[in-house]
Design an enzyme around this catalytic site. Sequence first.
Site, PDB file in Angstrom:
ATOM      1  CE  LYS A 135     -10.337  -0.925   1.453  1.00 52.77           C
ATOM      2  NZ  LYS A 135     -10.156  -0.789   0.131  1.00 52.77           N
ATOM      3  CD1 TRP A 178      -0.635  -7.317   5.324  1.00 51.82           C
ATOM      4  CD2 TRP A 178       0.837  -6.091   6.544  1.00 51.82           C
ATOM      5  NE1 TRP A 178       0.293  -6.819   4.286  1.00 51.82           N
ATOM      6  CE2 TRP A 178       1.105  -5.814   4.919  1.00 51.82           C
ATOM      7  CE3 TRP A 178       1.792  -5.335   7.183  1.00 51.82           C
ATOM      8  CZ2 TRP A 178       2.066  -5.179   4.260  1.00 51.82           C
ATOM      9  CZ3 TRP A 178       2.679  -4.714   6.605  1.00 51.82           C
ATOM     10  CH2 TRP A 178       2.935  -4.658   5.259  1.00 51.82           C
ATOM     11  CD  GLU A 205      -4.686  -2.927  -5.986  1.00 44.21           C
ATOM     12  OE1 GLU A 205      -4.291  -2.593  -4.849  1.00 44.21           O
ATOM     13  OE2 GLU A 205      -5.518  -2.082  -6.287  1.00 44.21           O
ATOM     14  NE  ARG A 236      -7.095  -2.903  11.005  1.00 45.09           N
ATOM     15  CZ  ARG A 236      -7.424  -1.648  10.874  1.00 45.09           C
ATOM     16  NH1 ARG A 236      -8.171  -0.971  10.543  1.00 45.09           N
ATOM     17  NH2 ARG A 236      -6.237  -1.047  11.145  1.00 45.09           N
ATOM     18  CE  LYS A 274      -7.385  -0.814  -7.962  1.00 44.44           C
ATOM     19  NZ  LYS A 274      -7.538   0.414  -6.960  1.00 44.44           N
ATOM     20  CG  ASN A 284      -3.294  -2.375  14.165  1.00 48.28           C
ATOM     21  OD1 ASN A 284      -2.347  -2.583  13.386  1.00 48.28           O
ATOM     22  ND2 ASN A 284      -3.990  -1.405  13.899  1.00 48.28           N
ATOM     23  N   GLY A 285       0.072  -2.514  15.095  1.00 45.81           N
ATOM     24  CA  GLY A 285       1.129  -1.260  15.075  1.00 45.81           C
ATOM     25  C   GLY A 285       2.691  -1.940  15.053  1.00 45.81           C
ATOM     26  CG  HIS A 318       9.713  10.696 -24.293  1.00 40.44           C
ATOM     27  ND1 HIS A 318      10.678  11.331 -25.164  1.00 40.44           N
ATOM     28  CD2 HIS A 318       8.980  11.355 -24.317  1.00 40.44           C
ATOM     29  CE1 HIS A 318       9.997  12.508 -25.786  1.00 40.44           C
ATOM     30  NE2 HIS A 318       8.767  12.429 -25.319  1.00 40.44           N
ATOM     31  CB  CYS A 365      -2.444  -6.050  12.517  1.00 31.51           C
ATOM     32  SG  CYS A 365      -0.821  -6.760  12.257  1.00 31.51           S
ATOM     33  CD  GLU A 391      -7.029   3.401  -9.037  1.00 32.48           C
ATOM     34  OE1 GLU A 391      -6.032   3.482  -8.495  1.00 32.48           O
ATOM     35  OE2 GLU A 391      -8.002   2.686  -8.458  1.00 32.48           O
TER      36      GLU A 391
HETATM   37  C1  F6R Z   1      -5.230   0.281  -4.034  1.00 32.36           C
HETATM   38  C2  F6R Z   1      -5.279   0.947  -2.646  1.00 32.36           C
HETATM   39  C3  F6R Z   1      -4.211   1.319  -1.933  1.00 32.36           C
HETATM   40  C4  F6R Z   1      -4.618   2.623  -1.282  1.00 32.36           C
HETATM   41  C5  F6R Z   1      -3.603   2.948  -0.281  1.00 32.36           C
HETATM   42  C6  F6R Z   1      -4.021   4.326   0.503  1.00 32.36           C
HETATM   43  O1  F6R Z   1      -6.350  -0.160  -4.360  1.00 32.36           O
HETATM   44  O2  F6R Z   1      -6.392   0.423  -2.191  1.00 32.36           O
HETATM   45  O3  F6R Z   1      -3.176   1.842  -2.910  1.00 32.36           O
HETATM   46  O4  F6R Z   1      -5.263   3.545  -1.861  1.00 32.36           O
HETATM   47  O5  F6R Z   1      -2.894   1.882   0.602  1.00 32.36           O
HETATM   48  O6  F6R Z   1      -5.000   3.972   1.652  1.00 32.36           O
HETATM   49  P1  F6R Z   1      -5.900   5.349   2.018  1.00 32.36           P
HETATM   50  O7  F6R Z   1      -6.550   5.753   0.981  1.00 32.36           O
HETATM   51  O8  F6R Z   1      -6.795   4.105   2.833  1.00 32.36           O
HETATM   52  O9  F6R Z   1      -4.868   6.136   2.633  1.00 32.36           O
END
Ligand code: F6R
Length: 615
Positions: A610, A75, A495, A27, A492, A101-102, A511, A2, A488
């Site tokens: 994000k 969100w 997501e 956000r 990527k 937001n929260g 395994h 949010c 990672e």
């Molecule tokens: C994946 C991604 C998330 C963040 C996670 C932590 O691409 O961006 O997995 O890494 O939500 O976010 P931060 O780094 O802002 O604490």
Amino acid sequence: MCGIVGYIGNRNAYDVLIQGLKRLEYRGYDSAGIALEGFDGQLRVYKAKGKVSDLEKAVEGKDVTGTLGIAHTRWATHGVPNNVNAHPHLSQSGSIAIVHNGTIENYGVLKEALIREGYTFKSETDTEVLVQLIEYVKVKNKCGLFDAVREALHQIEGAYAIAVIERDDPDTIVVARKSSPLVIGVGENETMLASDATPIVGLMDKVVYLKDDEMAVIRRDKPLQVLSLETNHPSDFDIQTLKMSVAELEKGGYETFMLKEIFEQPDRLRDCVRGRILDDGAQVVLSGVRDNRKRFLEANRVVIVACGTSWHAALIGKHIIQDMCKLPVEVEYASEFRYSGPIITDKDIVIAISQSGETADTLAAIQLAKNKGAFVYGICNVVGASIPRNTDSGTYIHVGPEIGVASTKAFTGQVTVLTLLALCAGQIRGTVDEEKVRMVGQALMQMPETVKEVLKLDGQIQQLARTFTYAHNFLYLGRGYNYPTALEGALKLKEISYIHAEGYPAAEMKHGPIALIDSEMPTVVIAPTDSLYDKIVNNVQQVKSRGGAVIAIVNKGNASMQDMADYCLEIPEVPECLTPIVASVPLQLLAYYIAKYKGRNVDQPRNLAKSVTVE
Ligand code: F6R
């Protein structure tokens, strides 16, 4: 999670708020809404399910005049995304509007109490409960908006950044924060508020970061007032200068933010190491480490807490710190840390890694570590965010605003800073020799050029992505430093393309996951010519002999893998600890193009946000 924004001044508030919402859309983007100052005795509230562009369409032809307003991009936490649950929410009489937001944890009990007092609710949100409570207190206590908000917040448990306006006062916005970020932009005869500084950039260059448990009253043509929520006494506040530019918040000719952020990695990694590597690579200076020399000398252990991509960077950091500092390192998901009965002492260094600096779980882990007396070190991207303000010391990664939801340049920046930290602390502890520091230091200085070289794989990766858009499952394998790179790469892909992908330490494949291998499931193998190369060759052969297709990330000129794998992506050779930076770039591009060819919204993938400010 949010985004909220507000404006009071001489400009058309609607235009400022829409631009602000677009900048905050990373956000949350399931619905958006706006409330403008009272007109004909009513606050004008417009909402739409979907993106900010849907809100703009919904508002076409409506009256959007006025110079005061608040707005929200959502969100969803309480209630599905729809027009009713979208913010702003109005109080029963329609005289008060709020954006939030929260999450409010005790909203159920409060709602029942308000229903008993005759209040009715339109939405399923916790936020509507708060605005009704504010109205209830205001009527009962016959007080002004500020006092009503303050009193209502005393009854709330949870996290919030809120902005509240009132129909009968077109000159005031009341704001407050607890565990959710809020920045106030201070201009000439105009003021803004926002969840982060991005909506303010280009309009005002002075900002105040509101602290936890503070409220502020923003009045037209009056100085900003900041007060303690607890005592109601004025709080001191610093006015800081914003360093961000509008260009950093735009796509700069790229089709998406994510692609821009992948391609700007050479420049951003240069920013990240600037001034931190001296003497032709032989000295690494991080002031956050140097200023706390004793802590690093006397530490018994390092614990790293983080979530998602930042957690993957932490796993790489573990290897590097253990190697350079000869200190045991544990890595914990921040979300699990406080529920695992962690044993933390004042001889521990707890490193918290977060791009946004606002991740609720990471903040909670920091609090716990501080309560137990650990020295807490933050690695963060967003300047002024909650994590750098709640840690004992730290380092910014300085890679600029990351707007694409999937983290790319922040990951490579985090690994870079972890390497600098390990080198700097290793020098202090006398556990790393100068030759090694120079070798890694020089490779880091050279990294922008190295990553530029890797980005030349773009065309080859586009072709590869076309070949593999059909796949429903992917396996990513790596060992040592590159097991986290495999995790990672898989994250990527899943997501942004919604393809199921798993990252595994290559030797673990036999395994269990090996049962999944068939001609339909491609395997991406990260296989630089490092100390574990010979072992990973065996894993590649195991995949091939079961009919699986292999895409291998290898060092330039590796002829033997060319014969084994179906496709090879060649990357330059770098010291082993830096291979994750170099190898993650083709994986970012592969995920990007597969998602693009599947028609996904790469910058705003479904269900994600994000900045994860809820537990
Ligand atoms: C994946 C991604 C998330 C963040 C996670 C932590 O691409 O961006 O997995 O890494 O939500 O976010 P931060 O780094 O802002 O604490």
